[in-house]
Write a protein that holds these residues in place. Structure first.
Motif, PDB file in Angstrom:
ATOM      1  N   VAL A  59       0.832  -1.203   0.000  1.00 58.55           N
ATOM      2  CA  VAL A  59       0.000   0.000   0.000  1.00 58.55           C
ATOM      3  C   VAL A  59       0.873   1.262   0.000  1.00 58.55           C
ATOM      4  CG1 VAL A  59      -0.769   1.088   2.150  1.00 58.55           C
ATOM      5  CG2 VAL A  59      -2.385  -0.156   0.744  1.00 58.55           C
ATOM      6  N   ASN A  60       1.967   1.223   0.753  1.00 57.64           N
ATOM      7  CA  ASN A  60       2.824   2.408   0.810  1.00 57.64           C
ATOM      8  C   ASN A  60       3.568   2.634  -0.493  1.00 57.64           C
ATOM      9  OD1 ASN A  60       2.177   3.216   3.403  1.00 57.64           O
ATOM     10  ND2 ASN A  60       3.762   1.958   4.356  1.00 57.64           N
ATOM     11  N   GLN A  61       3.948   1.536  -1.149  1.00 54.08           N
ATOM     12  CA  GLN A  61       4.651   1.689  -2.420  1.00 54.08           C
ATOM     13  C   GLN A  61       3.738   2.242  -3.488  1.00 54.08           C
ATOM     14  OE1 GLN A  61       6.417  -2.146  -2.938  1.00 54.08           O
ATOM     15  NE2 GLN A  61       7.964  -1.625  -1.397  1.00 54.08           N
ATOM     16  N   ALA A  62       2.431   1.997  -3.343  1.00 54.47           N
ATOM     17  CA  ALA A  62       1.474   2.537  -4.315  1.00 54.47           C
ATOM     18  C   ALA A  62       1.148   3.990  -4.016  1.00 54.47           C
ATOM     19  CB  ALA A  62       0.203   1.693  -4.286  1.00 54.47           C
ATOM     20  N   GLY A  63       1.878   4.592  -3.068  1.00 57.23           N
ATOM     21  CA  GLY A  63       1.660   6.003  -2.770  1.00 57.23           C
ATOM     22  C   GLY A  63       0.849   6.244  -1.518  1.00 57.23           C
ATOM     23  N   GLY A  64       0.571   5.205  -0.790  1.00 57.93           N
ATOM     24  CA  GLY A  64      -0.164   5.415   0.450  1.00 57.93           C
ATOM     25  C   GLY A  64      -1.637   5.070   0.294  1.00 57.93           C
TER      26      GLY A  64
ATOM     27  N   ASN B 134     -17.843   0.597  11.909  1.00 59.33           N
ATOM     28  CA  ASN B 134     -19.108   0.506  11.179  1.00 59.33           C
ATOM     29  C   ASN B 134     -18.889   0.039   9.745  1.00 59.33           C
ATOM     30  OD1 ASN B 134     -20.599   1.285  13.399  1.00 59.33           O
ATOM     31  ND2 ASN B 134     -20.419   3.466  12.905  1.00 59.33           N
ATOM     32  N   ALA B 135     -17.795   0.547   9.150  1.00 57.32           N
ATOM     33  CA  ALA B 135     -17.496   0.145   7.779  1.00 57.32           C
ATOM     34  C   ALA B 135     -17.201  -1.349   7.703  1.00 57.32           C
ATOM     35  CB  ALA B 135     -16.317   0.951   7.249  1.00 57.32           C
ATOM     36  N   LEU B 136     -16.400  -1.846   8.681  1.00 56.59           N
ATOM     37  CA  LEU B 136     -16.091  -3.282   8.704  1.00 56.59           C
ATOM     38  C   LEU B 136     -17.371  -4.098   8.823  1.00 56.59           C
ATOM     39  CD1 LEU B 136     -12.957  -3.547  11.019  1.00 56.59           C
ATOM     40  CD2 LEU B 136     -13.142  -4.459   8.705  1.00 56.59           C
ATOM     41  N   ALA B 137     -18.268  -3.619   9.675  1.00 51.38           N
ATOM     42  CA  ALA B 137     -19.499  -4.380   9.899  1.00 51.38           C
ATOM     43  C   ALA B 137     -20.396  -4.390   8.676  1.00 51.38           C
ATOM     44  CB  ALA B 137     -20.242  -3.815  11.106  1.00 51.38           C
ATOM     45  N   SER B 138     -20.197  -3.414   7.774  1.00 50.94           N
ATOM     46  CA  SER B 138     -21.090  -3.360   6.630  1.00 50.94           C
ATOM     47  C   SER B 138     -20.557  -4.094   5.402  1.00 50.94           C
ATOM     48  CB  SER B 138     -21.386  -1.899   6.271  1.00 50.94           C
ATOM     49  OG  SER B 138     -20.188  -1.301   5.826  1.00 50.94           O
ATOM     50  N   ILE B 139     -19.352  -4.632   5.488  1.00 56.81           N
ATOM     51  CA  ILE B 139     -18.817  -5.422   4.363  1.00 56.81           C
ATOM     52  C   ILE B 139     -19.573  -6.730   4.293  1.00 56.81           C
ATOM     53  CG2 ILE B 139     -16.814  -6.648   3.446  1.00 56.81           C
ATOM     54  CD1 ILE B 139     -15.050  -4.610   4.791  1.00 56.81           C
ATOM     55  N   GLN B 140     -20.150  -7.023   3.130  1.00 58.40           N
ATOM     56  CA  GLN B 140     -20.944  -8.248   3.060  1.00 58.40           C
ATOM     57  C   GLN B 140     -20.232  -9.378   2.353  1.00 58.40           C
ATOM     58  OE1 GLN B 140     -24.589  -6.682   1.438  1.00 58.40           O
ATOM     59  NE2 GLN B 140     -25.600  -7.167   3.358  1.00 58.40           N
TER      60      GLN B 140
ATOM     61  N   LEU C  32      -8.964  -6.110   4.355  1.00 56.36           N
ATOM     62  CA  LEU C  32     -10.285  -5.774   4.887  1.00 56.36           C
ATOM     63  C   LEU C  32     -10.243  -4.431   5.612  1.00 56.36           C
ATOM     64  CD1 LEU C  32     -11.520  -9.182   6.347  1.00 56.36           C
ATOM     65  CD2 LEU C  32     -12.714  -7.812   4.655  1.00 56.36           C
ATOM     66  N   LEU C  33      -9.184  -4.240   6.398  1.00 58.40           N
ATOM     67  CA  LEU C  33      -9.052  -2.996   7.141  1.00 58.40           C
ATOM     68  C   LEU C  33      -8.902  -1.810   6.191  1.00 58.40           C
ATOM     69  CD1 LEU C  33      -8.723  -1.522   9.850  1.00 58.40           C
ATOM     70  CD2 LEU C  33      -6.269  -1.950   9.689  1.00 58.40           C
ATOM     71  N   PHE C  34      -8.082  -1.977   5.161  1.00 61.97           N
ATOM     72  CA  PHE C  34      -7.881  -0.879   4.213  1.00 61.97           C
ATOM     73  C   PHE C  34      -9.191  -0.545   3.509  1.00 61.97           C
ATOM     74  CE2 PHE C  34      -3.786  -0.849   5.456  1.00 61.97           C
ATOM     75  CZ  PHE C  34      -2.867  -1.697   4.849  1.00 61.97           C
ATOM     76  N   LEU C  35      -9.912  -1.586   3.143  1.00 66.70           N
ATOM     77  CA  LEU C  35     -11.197  -1.377   2.496  1.00 66.70           C
ATOM     78  C   LEU C  35     -12.140  -0.606   3.417  1.00 66.70           C
ATOM     79  CD1 LEU C  35     -12.874  -2.072  -0.009  1.00 66.70           C
ATOM     80  CD2 LEU C  35     -13.615  -4.146   1.147  1.00 66.70           C
ATOM     81  N   ALA C  36     -12.173  -1.012   4.664  1.00 67.55           N
ATOM     82  CA  ALA C  36     -13.047  -0.345   5.629  1.00 67.55           C
ATOM     83  C   ALA C  36     -12.649   1.112   5.810  1.00 67.55           C
ATOM     84  CB  ALA C  36     -13.003  -1.077   6.961  1.00 67.55           C
ATOM     85  N   LEU C  37     -11.342   1.367   5.883  1.00 73.65           N
ATOM     86  CA  LEU C  37     -10.873   2.749   6.035  1.00 73.65           C
ATOM     87  C   LEU C  37     -11.339   3.598   4.862  1.00 73.65           C
ATOM     88  CD1 LEU C  37      -7.275   2.279   7.433  1.00 73.65           C
ATOM     89  CD2 LEU C  37      -8.939   3.907   8.309  1.00 73.65           C
ATOM     90  N   GLN C  38     -11.198   3.048   3.661  1.00 72.98           N
ATOM     91  CA  GLN C  38     -11.596   3.813   2.487  1.00 72.98           C
ATOM     92  C   GLN C  38     -13.090   4.057   2.477  1.00 72.98           C
ATOM     93  OE1 GLN C  38      -9.630   1.249  -0.322  1.00 72.98           O
ATOM     94  NE2 GLN C  38      -8.157   2.849  -0.840  1.00 72.98           N
TER      95      GLN C  38
END
Lengths: 347, 379, 294
Positions: free
Chosen positions: B57-62, B334-340, B316-322
């Protein structure tokens, strides 16, 4: 025992000093209760401070038996375990959640009392055995307590008891440190306390001059175990999770290190030992595994170089009643004046 | 006005300060793993998977969260495979290091108590590998990337019944460890429900080396199959001692077996044995392929399931953060809980409102001293 | 049932042999210095790791591995005595015990930090064979070797302690260490020798453990060390024959408790028995009863 020249009856404690001490305690309590929560301090540092306090109580309680009384108790974590589990069970099962904060001291007292009962089990063999055999007895008791808890499924057995409320606060730790030190100070400078020192110096002679060594040992072990139990309860409500493994011989060894590092037969030494040990381990976290190589090495060097510890047999003025200080001054004067007067060893 | 060097300096400083937030924007993620203790491979693999995810993730610019780019920093704590240390590490990560979320611990005996800390700190936690239901039960802030033992225990039981036609099963497990005890109990219940009989249910304590007493008892009960839901460093001894006293029935295991150290420590005694686990590198999907090849290139060996699950946890965490759009614990939760539904390296994960994904399990067989895929068990 | 009990008895013989070998080190050092050498369990662990090095890295055969480990560990024991215990010879015993605990912790974490936490496998040094006996029980080749080697070492030690001059010197030190130099006994050398022998026996125990349970890790010293210490006390700490007996008694207790009760009761029963024994007969089974002259 004092030199004969200082046989003046103990004078009343100078009221000024006592008042100052209590005012200091009150100010400290106010600080920890009202001021500290509002300061922008790192909460993890506050946590380390609380561990220092808990360790101080543990070290002081063990110092009573090992340092002042000269016994050889190496299973102190067993009492801590009893206190931790009993107090946790009280808050988790007996007290409704809204009352947790209010009844926390009651839970701690229950833990301490249970630990004191277990202390009886150690006190009895101590009547007949000393030295290495007492060490083995206390060790065996530590292991028995640990494996007994492992067999009690209701408290999670070997897997531990999670979900304990976070009731330990800096204020509570401060209160209990003050209580422990005050009670021990009072006990050590009372008639029974004299007996403790006498037993350390020469148990047989103490019996011969009429000291009821059994009573003295009983009281000492009970007190020691009680405070270890209270410390256990504080620990349980800080970490919010306890398991038998936390209270094994490694924990007992840590408490021993704090006592012998800070200084035997010295309440101030217990404070110092607890503070230095806890903070040092935290500060050396960056060394990773190597801090556990360095720490015992330091201990070995210390034992060889200064076996009585940093403040061994010396006490901070705060922890010695005024009349005792006066007596010691008089004794020291008599010693330096009279070349022929027999040596007096202050306790 | 004369040009003052002081003014110029202040100007530069002001410019730097204005730019500083953009440079220093950082998201700290905690990693609470077993780097020392009896299962160090678990911690090391988890750390490898974590580093891969973070470096990628960091190599892709963060990581782009809510219009701002952040670098991700990993804060690693060793829980020494001790429950009380796992708890202390969790407290340190949440309260001192102010991590947005904690990944780990892996072993359930550490994850279950640490989960309580996450819950009371109201901060998200994702355990990559813990399969014991207690880790997430009744909690809002705790999630996991693996299936639970309620599922896995049943898979093992029905595999024992169907593939081995076993009627009488024996179990030897570590009673001092949350995971082992949990799955042993699920197995016993499931095996009985499927018409079998559990003839021996023996225990030992973590750290024991001598199992002759228990294995002799098991042998006397004449089982058709032996279930050893224990960690990779203990199973080889158990298998060797079983063979030593002449107990030569099929032996099956669970996902705690899935490390190559099991093969090094166990040797020829392990040949032919089977166990359930999370994923098998030999049947990898294209998503998994990419990860496996990158991992192999960086670390020199195929990733085991802990590494893969840790990698998935971070994704999963990165997805939730976004999705949350801001670096806030409650929002991330809340974002984590909404991933289906999520397609990870370890397969498809479906979340149905709890922190537990519904996933398939695979059965692996040890053949010619290697792990070979055998079959899949679907939920 | 008889067959089951017999099989458990065979298991106890193996476990007991290991405990006895390590317990001997505790007893000998205590007999000579009145010191409970809490570092002994970790010395045993170092012995096992030296064996790992010899067998897995250098690929030496069984006997060479055993000898190498025994010699190396003996050197370690002597060094520890010289550096950590000799300066405390006249200090209160408490200091020496604390030092011993410190040395033990140091060894354990030093090995952990240098060698790493992962368990290692000691390669099979003797062929694995199972010898069945009538009744469905049997024993394995490693069980036979363990029992045999332990018995041999213990026999040699017993002869040495009771039939040689040096052995007599060792026994004499346990009576009165202060005045023995007056008799011309080189106390320091005998003490070093005691540590050497005790450590070598612990190393042998480590190799034999490697034979029975080929997976070793830096933590193995703690558990086995404490058990062996209990064995030494049960047999009567300070007594060589007591350590041998104590090892088998403790192993039998553990094995038979685990045979009939859940394994978690094992430690509880073992330590409770120890406590009971200490209350009623503090000097252990074969220990000397000390009378204190007033």
């Amino acid at each position: 025992m004092e030199a004969p020249g200082a046989g003046a009856p103990p004078r009343a404690a100078a009221p000024g000093r006592t008042l100052l001490a209590w005012a200091g305690a009150g100010a400290g309590l106010l600080f920890f209760w009202a001021v500290l929560p509002r300061l922008p301090v790192n909460p993890y540092h506050v946590q380390v401070l609380m561990y220092v306090g808990i360790n101080a109580i543990l070290a002081a309680s063990l110092n009573l038996v090992n340092g002042y009384m000269g016994e050889f108790s190496v299973g102190h974590a067993g009492f801590m375990a009893v206190g931790a589990y009993v107090s946790a069970v009280v808050t988790l099962w007996l007290v409704p959640r809204p009352l947790w904060g209010a009844l926390f001291p009651a839970a701690l007292l229950a833990g301490g009392a249970a630990a004191a009962l277990v202390g009886l089990v150690v006190a009895v063999p101590s009547f007949r055995t000393r030295g290495d055999y007492l060490a083995i007895v206390t060790l065996a008791l530590n292991m028995i307590v640990k494996s007994a808890i492992e067999n009690i499924e209701a408290v999670g057995g070997p897997r531990g008891l999670p979900g304990i409320g976070r009731l330990t606060t800096p204020a509570w730790v401060f209160v209990w440190v003050v209580v422990t030190l005050a009670v021990l100070r009072h006990f050590l400078h009372s008639r029974f306390g004299r007996g403790v020192a006498a037993i350390r110096e020469d148990e047989l002679a103490a019996e011969l001059i009429g000291i009821d060594t059994r009573q003295v040992k009983l009281q000492a072990f009970l007190l020691s175990a009680f405070f270890a139990g209270v410390a256990g309860g504080l620990y349980a409500h800080l970490l919010q999770f306890i398991n038998p493994r936390s209270f094994d011989i490694v924990k007992s060894t840590e408490i021993l290190v704090m006592v012998y590092l800070g200084g035997v037969a010295s309440l101030a030494g217990s404070l110092v030992g607890a503070a230095v040990y806890t903070v040092l381990l935290e500060a050396l976290r960056f060394l990773g595994l190597w801090r556990w190589v360095l720490a015992p090495l330091l201990l070995v060097v210390l034992m060889i170089g200064r076996p009585r510890g940093l403040l061994g047999y010396r006490e901070a003025a705060l922890f010695v009643p005024a009349w005792e200080r006066a007596l010691r001054r008089a004794a020291a004067r008599a010693r330096s004046e009279g070349a022929g007067s027999p040596e007096g060893t202050g306790s | 006005m004369r040009r003052s060097p002081a003014l110029a300096a202040m100007g530069v400083l002001a410019a730097l300060l204005a730019a500083a937030p953009a440079l220093a924007a950082e998201i700290v993620v905690g990693l609470n793993v077993e780097l020392t203790g009896s299962i160090p491979v678990v911690g090391q693999s988890s750390l490898n998977g974590a580093r891969m995810a973070v470096d990628e993730v960091n190599q892709a610019g963060g990581l782009q969260v809510g219009g701002q780019r952040y670098t991700v920093r990993l804060q690693v704590e060793d829980n020494e495979d001790k429950a009380q240390s796992a708890v202390a590490a969790a407290q340190k990560l949440y309260y001192q290091d102010n991590v947005i979320a904690m990944i780990g611990p892996n072993a359930s005996r550490n994850a279950v108590p640490a989960a309580d800390i996450a819950e009371s700190a109201r901060a998200p936690m994702i355990s990559p590998w813990s399969t014991n239901p207690s880790t997430t039960r009744g909690k809002r802030y705790v999630f996991r990337a693996a299936f639970t033992d309620d599922f896995q225990g049943r898979v093992v039981a029905s595999f024992a019944r169907q593939h081995f036609n076993a009627q009488r099963a024996a179990v030897l497990f570590d009673v001092a460890s949350e995971y082992n005890k949990g799955i042993a109990e699920v197995f016993r219940q499931a095996f009985t429900e499927l018409g079998g009989q559990v003839v021996a249910f023996e225990t030992y304590t973590t750290g024991d080396k001598d199992f002759l007493s228990q294995l002799t008892k098991i042998r006397a009960a004449r089982p058709d199959i032996l279930f050893l839901p224990n960690y990779y460093s203990e199973v080889p001894l158990q298998v060797q001692q079983a063979h030593m006293i002449g107990l030569n029935v099929p032996i099956i295991g669970s996902d705690s077996w899935g490390f190559s150290d099991l093969l090094t420590l166990g040797g020829a005694d392990m040949e032919g044995l089977m166990f359930t686990t999370h994923y098998a590198p030999d049947i990898a999907t294209p998503v998994a392929r990419r990860f496996i090849d990158a991992y192999r290139q960086r670390y020199g060996s195929a990733p085991d399931d802990v590494a893969a699950l840790t990698y998935d946890s971070f994704q999963l965490l990165f997805l939730a953060l976004q999705q949350a759009g801001r670096v806030d614990r409650e929002a991330v939760r809340n974002a984590l809980a909404s991933i289906q539904r999520y397609e990870g390296v370890t397969g498809t994960m479906q979340f149905k409102g709890t922190g537990d994904p519904i996933k398939s399990a695979v059965v692996i067989q040890i053949k010619d001293g290697q792990f070979k895929y055998f079959t899949t068990a679907n939920p | 049932m008889i067959a089951y009990l017999l099989q458990q008895a065979i298991n106890a013989l193996q476990l007991g042999s290991v405990y006895a070998l390590i317990a001997l080190g505790y007893s000998m050092v205590y007999g000579v210095l009145r010191l409970i050498n809490f570092a002994h369990g970790d010395v045993f662990m170092v012995g096992a790791f030296l064996g790992f090095f010899a067998a897995a890295v250098m690929r030496w055969p069984f006997v060479a591995t055993l000898l190498f480990s025994m010699v190396g560990t003996a050197a370690l024991g002597v060094t520890i005595e010289r550096v950590a215990y000799r300066p405390l010879r006249d200090a209160p015993r408490v200091s020496a015990v604390i030092t011993a605990l410190g040395v033990g912790l140091f060894l354990e974490h030093f090995v952990l930090a240098t060698v790493g936490a992962q368990p290692r496998q000691i390669p099979r040094m003797i062929p694995v064979r199972f010898y069945p006996l009538p009744g469905g029980i049997g024993f394995s080749s490693s069980q036979a070797v363990i029992f045999g080697v332990a018995l041999l070492l213990m026999l040699v030690l017993d002869l040495f302690v009771n039939r040689t001059m040096t052995g007599m010197a060792m026994r004499a030190i346990s009576w009165d260490i202060r005045h023995l130099p007056l008799m011309g006994v080189p106390v320091n050398r005998i003490v070093s020798l005691t540590f050497a022998i005790g450590s070598a026996l612990a190393a042998a125990g480590g190799i034999l453990v490697g034979l029975a349970y080929p997976i070793i890790d830096p933590y193995m010293g703690i558990l086995v060390g404490w058990k062996a210490f209990v064995a030494a006390v049960v047999g009567g700490i300070g007594s060589v024959r007591g350590a041998m007996v104590g090892g088998y008694v403790l192993a039998a207790t553990e094995v038979f408790v685990a045979a009939f009760l859940p394994s978690t009761y094992r430690d509880f029963v073992a330590f409770s028995l120890l406590l009971a024994l200490l209350v009623f007969r503090p000097t252990g089974m074969l220990g000397r009863v000390w009378a204190q002259k007033v």
